[in-house]
Write an enzyme that holds these catalytic residues in place. Structure first.
Site, PDB file in Angstrom:
ATOM      1  N   HIS A 159       7.655  -7.927  35.766  1.00  0.00           N
ATOM      2  CA  HIS A 159       7.512  -6.778  36.672  1.00  0.00           C
ATOM      3  C   HIS A 159       8.731  -5.872  36.552  1.00  0.00           C
ATOM      4  O   HIS A 159       9.857  -6.246  36.878  1.00  0.00           O
ATOM      5  CB  HIS A 159       7.341  -7.210  38.126  1.00  0.00           C
ATOM      6  CG  HIS A 159       7.128  -6.033  39.021  1.00  0.00           C
ATOM      7  ND1 HIS A 159       5.898  -5.504  39.240  1.00  0.00           N
ATOM      8  CD2 HIS A 159       8.009  -5.252  39.687  1.00  0.00           C
ATOM      9  CE1 HIS A 159       6.014  -4.440  40.022  1.00  0.00           C
ATOM     10  NE2 HIS A 159       7.294  -4.276  40.317  1.00  0.00           N
ATOM     11  N   GLY A 191       2.495  11.223  37.116  1.00  0.00           N
ATOM     12  CA  GLY A 191       1.148  10.678  37.137  1.00  0.00           C
ATOM     13  C   GLY A 191       1.073   9.164  37.221  1.00  0.00           C
ATOM     14  O   GLY A 191      -0.015   8.595  37.133  1.00  0.00           O
ATOM     15  N   HIS A 238       4.107  -0.561  38.131  1.00  0.00           N
ATOM     16  CA  HIS A 238       4.441  -1.668  37.227  1.00  0.00           C
ATOM     17  C   HIS A 238       4.346  -1.024  35.852  1.00  0.00           C
ATOM     18  O   HIS A 238       3.300  -0.474  35.497  1.00  0.00           O
ATOM     19  CB  HIS A 238       3.420  -2.799  37.373  1.00  0.00           C
ATOM     20  CG  HIS A 238       3.681  -3.981  36.490  1.00  0.00           C
ATOM     21  ND1 HIS A 238       3.832  -5.249  37.009  1.00  0.00           N
ATOM     22  CD2 HIS A 238       3.779  -4.108  35.150  1.00  0.00           C
ATOM     23  CE1 HIS A 238       4.029  -6.093  36.005  1.00  0.00           C
ATOM     24  NE2 HIS A 238       3.994  -5.425  34.857  1.00  0.00           N
ATOM     25  N   HIS A 291       3.625   0.285  32.357  1.00  0.00           N
ATOM     26  CA  HIS A 291       2.492   0.071  31.470  1.00  0.00           C
ATOM     27  C   HIS A 291       2.353   1.272  30.550  1.00  0.00           C
ATOM     28  O   HIS A 291       2.867   2.347  30.837  1.00  0.00           O
ATOM     29  CB  HIS A 291       1.195  -0.170  32.260  1.00  0.00           C
ATOM     30  CG  HIS A 291       0.817   0.951  33.166  1.00  0.00           C
ATOM     31  ND1 HIS A 291       1.450   1.195  34.371  1.00  0.00           N
ATOM     32  CD2 HIS A 291      -0.139   1.906  33.042  1.00  0.00           C
ATOM     33  CE1 HIS A 291       0.895   2.244  34.956  1.00  0.00           C
ATOM     34  NE2 HIS A 291      -0.067   2.701  34.157  1.00  0.00           N
ATOM     35  N   HIS A 345      -0.449   3.443  27.986  1.00  0.00           N
ATOM     36  CA  HIS A 345      -1.835   3.754  27.675  1.00  0.00           C
ATOM     37  C   HIS A 345      -1.960   3.919  26.165  1.00  0.00           C
ATOM     38  O   HIS A 345      -1.288   4.774  25.581  1.00  0.00           O
ATOM     39  CB  HIS A 345      -2.260   5.066  28.354  1.00  0.00           C
ATOM     40  CG  HIS A 345      -2.145   5.038  29.838  1.00  0.00           C
ATOM     41  ND1 HIS A 345      -3.233   4.880  30.662  1.00  0.00           N
ATOM     42  CD2 HIS A 345      -1.056   5.150  30.652  1.00  0.00           C
ATOM     43  CE1 HIS A 345      -2.831   4.898  31.914  1.00  0.00           C
ATOM     44  NE2 HIS A 345      -1.511   5.066  31.937  1.00  0.00           N
TER      45      HIS A 345
END
Length: 112
Positions: free
Chosen positions: A46, A91, A96, A98, A100
């Site tokens: 995390h 956005g 956490h 991450h 795309h």
């Protein structure tokens, strides 16, 4: 983090459509895709956002890139985009870290 959506998904508490998983990274299909291929790459550690990353995360952040490239090759993507939104004004909606992995269509520049 007990209330973190991605921590709960990584722990198996919430069902997801997994693409890849190992001891450090989970990759799942995004539930609101913006491209024919839209996969989220989620480090299991995390970290709230890219803003929180420091030198102690160097190996993990590089590893995420390796997994993104591997998945893109496996999916036959000739071109693809890897995006990270850091902070609410950029956005980010799940706090956490991450990434795309987007592909399967043409992308333009600038992106936003």
């Amino acid at each position: 983090m007990e209330n973190c959506l991605f921590c709960r998904i990584a722990a198996g508490e919430i069902e997801s459509n997994k693409v890849y998983e190992d001891e450090r990274v989970l990759a799942i299909h995004d539930i609101n895709p913006v491209a024919p291929v839209h996969i989220l790459l989620i480090p299991k550690e995390h970290i709230s956002s890219l803003h929180e990353v420091d030198e102690s995360h160097t190996e993990l952040m590089g590893y995420v890139q390796v997994i993104a490239a591997r998945l893109a090759r496996e999916l036959g993507l000739e071109g693809f985009r890897v995006v990270n939104n850091s902070g609410a004004t950029a956005g980010q909606s799940v706090f956490h870290i991450h990434y795309h992995l987007l592909g399967g269509r043409d992308f333009r520049w600038p992106p936003g």
